[in-house]
Design a protein around this motif. Structure first.
Motif, PDB file in Angstrom:
ATOM      1  N   LEU A 114       0.825  -1.199   0.000  1.00  0.00           N
ATOM      2  CA  LEU A 114       0.000   0.000   0.000  1.00  0.00           C
ATOM      3  C   LEU A 114       0.865   1.258   0.000  1.00  0.00           C
ATOM      4  CD1 LEU A 114      -2.792   1.197   0.016  1.00  0.00           C
ATOM      5  CD2 LEU A 114      -2.849   0.977   2.514  1.00  0.00           C
ATOM      6  N   ALA A 115       2.001   1.207   0.710  1.00  0.00           N
ATOM      7  CA  ALA A 115       2.917   2.351   0.707  1.00  0.00           C
ATOM      8  C   ALA A 115       3.443   2.609  -0.694  1.00  0.00           C
ATOM      9  CB  ALA A 115       4.069   2.105   1.678  1.00  0.00           C
ATOM     10  N   LEU A 116       3.812   1.537  -1.391  1.00  0.00           N
ATOM     11  CA  LEU A 116       4.320   1.687  -2.757  1.00  0.00           C
ATOM     12  C   LEU A 116       3.232   2.218  -3.689  1.00  0.00           C
ATOM     13  CD1 LEU A 116       6.565   1.306  -4.838  1.00  0.00           C
ATOM     14  CD2 LEU A 116       5.805  -1.071  -5.098  1.00  0.00           C
ATOM     15  N   LEU A 117       2.015   1.702  -3.562  1.00  0.00           N
ATOM     16  CA  LEU A 117       0.908   2.177  -4.396  1.00  0.00           C
ATOM     17  C   LEU A 117       0.605   3.647  -4.118  1.00  0.00           C
ATOM     18  CD1 LEU A 117      -1.527  -0.880  -4.300  1.00  0.00           C
ATOM     19  CD2 LEU A 117      -0.188  -0.062  -6.252  1.00  0.00           C
ATOM     20  N   THR A 118       0.735   4.062  -2.863  1.00  0.00           N
ATOM     21  CA  THR A 118       0.507   5.466  -2.508  1.00  0.00           C
ATOM     22  C   THR A 118       1.513   6.370  -3.206  1.00  0.00           C
ATOM     23  OG1 THR A 118      -0.422   4.879  -0.348  1.00  0.00           O
ATOM     24  CG2 THR A 118       0.433   7.120  -0.606  1.00  0.00           C
ATOM     25  N   VAL A 119       2.775   5.967  -3.180  1.00  0.00           N
ATOM     26  CA  VAL A 119       3.813   6.765  -3.844  1.00  0.00           C
ATOM     27  C   VAL A 119       3.583   6.793  -5.352  1.00  0.00           C
ATOM     28  CG1 VAL A 119       6.280   6.897  -4.350  1.00  0.00           C
ATOM     29  CG2 VAL A 119       5.504   6.396  -2.032  1.00  0.00           C
ATOM     30  N   ILE A 120       3.186   5.668  -5.937  1.00  0.00           N
ATOM     31  CA  ILE A 120       2.899   5.634  -7.371  1.00  0.00           C
ATOM     32  C   ILE A 120       1.763   6.592  -7.712  1.00  0.00           C
ATOM     33  CG2 ILE A 120       2.000   4.197  -9.247  1.00  0.00           C
ATOM     34  CD1 ILE A 120       3.495   1.833  -7.990  1.00  0.00           C
ATOM     35  N   ALA A 121       0.685   6.568  -6.900  1.00  0.00           N
ATOM     36  CA  ALA A 121      -0.469   7.424  -7.162  1.00  0.00           C
ATOM     37  C   ALA A 121      -0.099   8.901  -7.062  1.00  0.00           C
ATOM     38  CB  ALA A 121      -1.593   7.085  -6.189  1.00  0.00           C
ATOM     39  N   ILE A 122       0.622   9.267  -5.996  1.00  0.00           N
ATOM     40  CA  ILE A 122       1.006  10.672  -5.833  1.00  0.00           C
ATOM     41  C   ILE A 122       1.948  11.099  -6.946  1.00  0.00           C
ATOM     42  CG2 ILE A 122       2.203  12.317  -4.345  1.00  0.00           C
ATOM     43  CD1 ILE A 122       1.195  10.765  -1.945  1.00  0.00           C
ATOM     44  N   SER A 123       2.889  10.237  -7.301  1.00  0.00           N
ATOM     45  CA  SER A 123       3.826  10.563  -8.383  1.00  0.00           C
ATOM     46  C   SER A 123       3.090  10.819  -9.690  1.00  0.00           C
ATOM     47  CB  SER A 123       4.831   9.426  -8.565  1.00  0.00           C
ATOM     48  OG  SER A 123       5.634   9.249  -7.422  1.00  0.00           O
ATOM     49  N   LEU A 124       2.104   9.987  -9.983  1.00  0.00           N
ATOM     50  CA  LEU A 124       1.327  10.165 -11.209  1.00  0.00           C
ATOM     51  C   LEU A 124       0.557  11.480 -11.183  1.00  0.00           C
ATOM     52  CD1 LEU A 124       0.231   9.073 -13.888  1.00  0.00           C
ATOM     53  CD2 LEU A 124      -1.552   7.878 -12.571  1.00  0.00           C
ATOM     54  N   ILE A 125      -0.059  11.785 -10.044  1.00  0.00           N
ATOM     55  CA  ILE A 125      -0.875  13.003  -9.951  1.00  0.00           C
ATOM     56  C   ILE A 125      -0.014  14.254 -10.071  1.00  0.00           C
ATOM     57  CG2 ILE A 125      -2.342  14.377  -8.420  1.00  0.00           C
ATOM     58  CD1 ILE A 125      -3.391  11.657  -7.318  1.00  0.00           C
ATOM     59  N   VAL A 126       1.106  14.308  -9.344  1.00  0.00           N
ATOM     60  CA  VAL A 126       1.938  15.521  -9.405  1.00  0.00           C
ATOM     61  C   VAL A 126       2.588  15.667 -10.772  1.00  0.00           C
ATOM     62  CG1 VAL A 126       2.323  15.538  -6.913  1.00  0.00           C
ATOM     63  CG2 VAL A 126       3.985  14.407  -8.416  1.00  0.00           C
ATOM     64  N   SER A 127       2.746  14.555 -11.511  1.00  0.00           N
ATOM     65  CA  SER A 127       3.256  14.646 -12.872  1.00  0.00           C
ATOM     66  C   SER A 127       2.202  15.219 -13.812  1.00  0.00           C
ATOM     67  CB  SER A 127       3.699  13.271 -13.369  1.00  0.00           C
ATOM     68  OG  SER A 127       4.769  12.760 -12.595  1.00  0.00           O
ATOM     69  N   LEU A 128       0.940  14.888 -13.548  1.00  0.00           N
ATOM     70  CA  LEU A 128      -0.145  15.381 -14.383  1.00  0.00           C
ATOM     71  C   LEU A 128      -0.536  16.807 -14.044  1.00  0.00           C
ATOM     72  CD1 LEU A 128      -2.462  12.223 -14.443  1.00  0.00           C
ATOM     73  CD2 LEU A 128      -1.044  13.093 -16.311  1.00  0.00           C
ATOM     74  N   GLN A 129      -0.302  17.250 -12.829  1.00  0.00           N
ATOM     75  CA  GLN A 129      -0.750  18.597 -12.451  1.00  0.00           C
ATOM     76  C   GLN A 129      -0.184  19.691 -13.353  1.00  0.00           C
ATOM     77  OE1 GLN A 129       0.308  18.543  -8.267  1.00  0.00           O
ATOM     78  NE2 GLN A 129      -1.802  18.168  -7.660  1.00  0.00           N
ATOM     79  N   PRO A 130       1.034  19.798 -13.772  1.00  0.00           N
ATOM     80  CA  PRO A 130       2.206  19.189 -13.128  1.00  0.00           C
ATOM     81  C   PRO A 130       2.696  20.066 -11.982  1.00  0.00           C
ATOM     82  CG  PRO A 130       2.897  20.399 -15.068  1.00  0.00           C
ATOM     83  CD  PRO A 130       1.407  20.571 -14.972  1.00  0.00           C
ATOM     84  N   ASP A 131       3.438  19.467 -11.042  1.00  0.00           N
ATOM     85  CA  ASP A 131       3.957  20.211  -9.899  1.00  0.00           C
ATOM     86  C   ASP A 131       5.359  19.709  -9.585  1.00  0.00           C
ATOM     87  OD1 ASP A 131       4.507  21.582  -7.597  1.00  0.00           O
ATOM     88  OD2 ASP A 131       2.671  21.019  -6.545  1.00  0.00           O
TER      89      ASP A 131
END
Length: 273
Positions: A114-131
């Motif tokens: 779950l920790a790894l999935l959390t980092v993957i999800a946040i990484s994807l979102i901040v890349s799309l924002q992008p931030d």
């Protein structure tokens, strides 16, 4: 409570120095008033926030944080196609500054998958924002976890965070800096080098004072959250990204208090399971 207030002294000093600079440099009065109110909120969160349960509490907060991160992609609070904020009435909240340090501090309390999935999800979102700032802050936080644990899960989080940051480097950030929000130390240096130096020192103290007298091995969540905040500070020196704590903006200040409240109370060893 006394020890937690001592740990907050670095934050209080940084916010105070920022408010004094804004007052002396002619910033709108509401800037330093809002920052002062945010400091009071941060102190309250840090002192009175109860430790979350390792199971449901940590998972629930992480899920809430991920939902708000995802909400930025669909929020009307966007500027020039950039989606980093959510609107709460007339206020725009920068979700990364508000929730990322606290979320990083909770990763050791999640199951490894779950920790790894959390980092993957946040990484994807901040890349799309992008931030780029949030991507670098995420990388800074998971770097601490990887150095502490050094297993395939934490190294995987580090790799994902690194890829996300490199991806954001490919995109041009169209946002123009706002005075008293971005490039605060640079602007202060041009007019008052002493104020700039004092504010720079205050940021360093805000990142190191909470660590005094602690058993580092038992405070990895706190160190990781402070490293995340440090990532925001470092990136703000090189681009048009909000300068945490000393610049105008309540979210970084409240986010600091939230992270300190959720992480500094832990007395457990390092683990990611």
């Amino acid at each position: 409570m006394a020890s937690q207030l001592i740990r907050l002294s670095g934050l209080a000093f940084a916010v105070l120095m920022g408010c004094i600079y804004m007052l002396s440099a002619g910033a709108p009065r509401e800037f330093w008033i809002i920052n002062g109110a945010a400091l009071a909120c941060a102190i309250g969160l840090s002192v009175f926030l109860k430790r979350l349960d390792r199971g449901f509490g940590a998972v629930a907060f992480t899920g809430f944080a991920l939902a708000l991160f995802a909400a930025t992609l669909f929020s009307d609070a966007e500027i020039d196609g950039i989606h980093r904020w959510i609107a709460v009435g007339p206020v725009r909240l920068h979700v990364g500054l508000l929730l990322l340090p606290a979320t990083i501090s909770l990763l050791p309390d999640l199951r490894r998958e779950l920790a790894l999935l959390t980092v993957i999800a946040i990484s994807l979102i901040v890349s799309l924002q992008p931030d780029r700032a949030s991507a670098f802050a995420l990388l800074s936080g998971v770097l601490v976890l990887a150095m502490a644990k050094r297993d395939k899960w934490s190294l995987g989080m580090l790799a994902i965070g690194g890829f996300s940051f490199l991806w954001t480097l490919r995109k041009i950030d169209p946002l123009q800096p706002v005075r008293f929000v971005e490039y605060v130390i640079r602007d202060a240096w041009e007019s008052d080098p002493l104020s700039a130096a004092v504010m720079a020192v205050s940021l360093i103290l805000a990142l190191v004072v909470p660590l005094f007298g602690l058993n580092f091995r038992n405070q990895i969540p706190l160190i990781a959250s402070l490293a995340t905040i440090g990532g925001f500070v470092i990136i703000s020196l090189f681009g048009p990204y909000p300068t945490p704590l000393i610049g105008y903006g309540a979210t970084a200040i409240v986010g600091y208090g939230l992270a300190l409240g959720l992480s500094a109370v832990r007395e457990t060893g390092v683990r990611l399971a």
